[in-house]
Design a protein around this motif. Structure first.
Motif, PDB file in Angstrom:
ATOM      1  N   LYS A  71      -6.080   8.587   4.380  1.00 47.88           N
ATOM      2  CA  LYS A  71      -7.393   8.465   3.534  1.00 47.88           C
ATOM      3  C   LYS A  71      -7.834   9.664   2.977  1.00 47.88           C
ATOM      4  O   LYS A  71      -8.829  10.015   2.156  1.00 47.88           O
ATOM      5  N   SER A  72      -7.067  10.771   3.307  1.00 50.95           N
ATOM      6  CA  SER A  72      -7.403  12.272   2.882  1.00 50.95           C
ATOM      7  C   SER A  72      -7.509  12.218   1.481  1.00 50.95           C
ATOM      8  O   SER A  72      -8.285  13.245   0.647  1.00 50.95           O
ATOM      9  N   ASP A  73      -6.894  11.604   0.334  1.00 50.95           N
ATOM     10  CA  ASP A  73      -6.988  11.647  -0.891  1.00 50.95           C
ATOM     11  C   ASP A  73      -7.757  10.630  -1.462  1.00 50.95           C
ATOM     12  O   ASP A  73      -8.015  10.379  -2.691  1.00 50.95           O
ATOM     13  N   GLY A  74      -8.545  10.002  -0.565  1.00 50.86           N
ATOM     14  CA  GLY A  74      -9.534   8.880  -1.155  1.00 50.86           C
ATOM     15  C   GLY A  74      -9.315   7.517  -1.244  1.00 50.86           C
ATOM     16  O   GLY A  74     -10.094   6.729  -1.895  1.00 50.86           O
ATOM     17  N   SER A  75      -7.986   7.280  -1.321  1.00 50.57           N
ATOM     18  CA  SER A  75      -7.574   5.983  -1.340  1.00 50.57           C
ATOM     19  C   SER A  75      -6.448   5.467  -0.358  1.00 50.57           C
ATOM     20  O   SER A  75      -5.962   6.433   0.249  1.00 50.57           O
ATOM     21  N   VAL A  76      -6.499   4.124   0.047  1.00 53.02           N
ATOM     22  CA  VAL A  76      -5.517   3.836   0.851  1.00 53.02           C
ATOM     23  C   VAL A  76      -4.343   2.897   0.208  1.00 53.02           C
ATOM     24  O   VAL A  76      -4.382   1.811  -0.456  1.00 53.02           O
ATOM     25  N   ASP A  77      -3.166   3.532   0.011  1.00 50.41           N
ATOM     26  CA  ASP A  77      -2.114   3.175  -0.689  1.00 50.41           C
ATOM     27  C   ASP A  77      -1.190   2.111  -0.031  1.00 50.41           C
ATOM     28  O   ASP A  77      -0.815   2.252   1.092  1.00 50.41           O
ATOM     29  N   LYS A  78      -0.895   1.031  -0.383  1.00 49.60           N
ATOM     30  CA  LYS A  78      -0.155   0.107   0.265  1.00 49.60           C
ATOM     31  C   LYS A  78       1.290   0.503   0.816  1.00 49.60           C
ATOM     32  O   LYS A  78       1.784   0.131   1.797  1.00 49.60           O
ATOM     33  N   ARG A  79       1.723   1.392  -0.251  1.00 50.65           N
ATOM     34  CA  ARG A  79       3.230   1.839   0.065  1.00 50.65           C
ATOM     35  C   ARG A  79       3.254   2.763   1.373  1.00 50.65           C
ATOM     36  O   ARG A  79       4.236   2.537   2.202  1.00 50.65           O
ATOM     37  N   GLU A  80       2.018   3.519   1.712  1.00 49.31           N
ATOM     38  CA  GLU A  80       1.749   4.356   2.827  1.00 49.31           C
ATOM     39  C   GLU A  80       1.755   3.272   4.040  1.00 49.31           C
ATOM     40  O   GLU A  80       2.210   3.594   5.077  1.00 49.31           O
ATOM     41  N   LEU A  81       0.988   2.153   3.871  1.00 50.10           N
ATOM     42  CA  LEU A  81       0.662   1.255   4.974  1.00 50.10           C
ATOM     43  C   LEU A  81       2.016   0.476   5.256  1.00 50.10           C
ATOM     44  O   LEU A  81       2.209   0.470   6.425  1.00 50.10           O
ATOM     45  N   ASP A  82       2.702   0.386   4.340  1.00 43.50           N
ATOM     46  CA  ASP A  82       4.031  -0.425   4.393  1.00 43.50           C
ATOM     47  C   ASP A  82       5.173   0.519   5.289  1.00 43.50           C
ATOM     48  O   ASP A  82       5.933   0.218   6.004  1.00 43.50           O
ATOM     49  N   PHE A  83       5.066   1.897   4.696  1.00 42.75           N
ATOM     50  CA  PHE A  83       5.660   2.650   5.535  1.00 42.75           C
ATOM     51  C   PHE A  83       5.554   2.913   7.178  1.00 42.75           C
ATOM     52  O   PHE A  83       6.321   2.953   8.010  1.00 42.75           O
ATOM     53  N   VAL A  84       4.227   2.820   7.407  1.00 38.72           N
ATOM     54  CA  VAL A  84       3.752   3.011   8.661  1.00 38.72           C
ATOM     55  C   VAL A  84       4.313   1.758   9.773  1.00 38.72           C
ATOM     56  O   VAL A  84       4.915   1.664  10.528  1.00 38.72           O
ATOM     57  N   ARG A  85       4.208   0.550   8.944  1.00 43.43           N
ATOM     58  CA  ARG A  85       4.595  -0.566   9.449  1.00 43.43           C
ATOM     59  C   ARG A  85       6.035  -0.793   9.796  1.00 43.43           C
ATOM     60  O   ARG A  85       6.644  -1.062  10.747  1.00 43.43           O
ATOM     61  N   SER A  86       6.698  -0.515   8.781  1.00 41.95           N
ATOM     62  CA  SER A  86       8.339  -0.461   8.779  1.00 41.95           C
ATOM     63  C   SER A  86       8.768   0.421   9.835  1.00 41.95           C
ATOM     64  O   SER A  86       9.819   0.470  10.479  1.00 41.95           O
ATOM     65  N   ASP A 145       4.609   7.175  -0.841  1.00 47.44           N
ATOM     66  CA  ASP A 145       4.388   6.660  -2.400  1.00 47.44           C
ATOM     67  C   ASP A 145       4.765   7.278  -3.513  1.00 47.44           C
ATOM     68  O   ASP A 145       4.364   7.211  -4.458  1.00 47.44           O
ATOM     69  N   GLY A 146       5.627   8.296  -2.976  1.00 48.92           N
ATOM     70  CA  GLY A 146       6.418   9.038  -4.324  1.00 48.92           C
ATOM     71  C   GLY A 146       6.252  10.450  -4.156  1.00 48.92           C
ATOM     72  O   GLY A 146       6.955  11.199  -4.827  1.00 48.92           O
ATOM     73  N   MET A 147       4.961  10.903  -3.749  1.00 47.81           N
ATOM     74  CA  MET A 147       4.768  12.258  -3.654  1.00 47.81           C
ATOM     75  C   MET A 147       3.597  12.609  -2.574  1.00 47.81           C
ATOM     76  O   MET A 147       3.011  11.754  -2.225  1.00 47.81           O
ATOM     77  N   VAL A 148       3.539  13.984  -2.177  1.00 45.36           N
ATOM     78  CA  VAL A 148       2.877  14.327  -1.331  1.00 45.36           C
ATOM     79  C   VAL A 148       1.442  15.064  -2.284  1.00 45.36           C
ATOM     80  O   VAL A 148       1.779  16.052  -2.831  1.00 45.36           O
ATOM     81  N   THR A 149       0.388  14.681  -2.029  1.00 44.76           N
ATOM     82  CA  THR A 149      -0.594  14.998  -3.068  1.00 44.76           C
ATOM     83  C   THR A 149      -1.251  16.403  -2.257  1.00 44.76           C
ATOM     84  O   THR A 149      -1.153  16.353  -1.258  1.00 44.76           O
ATOM     85  N   GLU A 150      -1.977  17.323  -3.168  1.00 41.47           N
ATOM     86  CA  GLU A 150      -2.447  18.489  -2.766  1.00 41.47           C
ATOM     87  C   GLU A 150      -3.563  18.213  -1.568  1.00 41.47           C
ATOM     88  O   GLU A 150      -3.398  18.908  -0.484  1.00 41.47           O
TER      89      GLU A 150
END
Length: 246
Positions: A71-86, A145-150
């Motif tokens: 949640k730190s970048d203001g959005s919840v990306d499905k790819r990040e959720l999928d990573f946690v689940r997998s 999700d492909g990159m680590v944001t600032e």
């Protein structure tokens, strides 16, 4: 619901106290209607008030900190959720992962999580090797999700500070997720100007620091998870050996 109660009550100790206990209470009260406050108290009794870190404590810590980073970048990306689940399926199996992810979706909805308070609770009960494993997982979440944001990087850095993880260790784990010219040296926590002997000594030091056996108190599922850091250290050393012709 009985299976969920059994899962949550097994292997949990100190997470029922402090801010993390408050987060669990919020989630159970808001998203799991079958649970009452007395149910949570019963689960706490089942845990025996343990002060040493159990597998369940580490698991809940992963979920809470992952939610903070996502949640730190203001959005919840499905790819990040999928990573946690997998990742949880790989560590714990499908049934336990499903229970964990059900709880995770509730944690994501909680907008009143204090990063500092959560980390201070973790820091009081969890050893250094386990905290390093938490940090490694958080970088994996951010990179999924492909990159680590600032913003994600800053949040993970803040978490590392609260967990008493020094900048050398932070940069070492960070380098495992970045393909930079000096990444191999950063993983070994050494400069490119280091001598061959210093590099060999650094490698031996990092092998001890990241050895998967240091996570054995958390259970075999976490020993397996710790093997990735260990492989990265070996890979970094082999790259430097090839580069220098050692």
């Amino acid at each position: 619901m009985a299976n969920f109660s059994k899962w949550l009550g097994a292997g949990l100790g100190w997470t029922f106290a402090g801010p993390i206990g408050g987060i669990l209470g919020f989630v159970l009260g808001s998203f799991v209607d079958e649970f009452s406050e007395s149910d949570l108290m019963d689960l706490n009794k089942k845990s025996g008030g343990q002060q040493s870190t159990q597998s369940g404590d580490f698991e809940i810590s992963l979920l809470v900190l992952a939610a903070i980073v996502i949640k730190s970048d203001g959005s919840v990306d499905k790819r990040e959720l999928d990573f946690v689940r997998s990742s949880f399926i790989g560590m714990y199996g499908k049934e336990r992962a499903n229970h964990a992810f059900k709880l995770f979706k509730g944690i994501i909805q909680n907008n009143k999580i204090s990063t500092r308070q959560v980390c201070l609770q973790i820091n009081r009960h969890m050893n250094h090797a386990s905290r390093l494993q938490l940090l490694h997982f958080l970088f994996g979440v951010a990179k999924s999700d492909g990159m680590v944001t600032e913003k994600e990087l800053n949040k993970i850095n803040t978490i590392a500070g609260y967990l008493n993880i020094n900048q050398y260790d932070f940069n070492s784990i960070k380098a495992m997720f970045y393909n930079e010219v000096d990444s191999s040296y950063k993983i070994l926590e050494i400069d490119k100007t280091a001598s061959d002997q210093e590099i060999k000594a650094a490698y031996r030091k990092m092998v001890k620091k990241y050895h998967p056996d240091k996570l054995r108190n958390l259970g075999e599922e976490h020993v397996k998870g710790g093997e990735e850091k260990f492989r990265q250290v070996q890979k970094a050393y082999e790259h430097i050996q090839k580069e220098r012709g050692l």
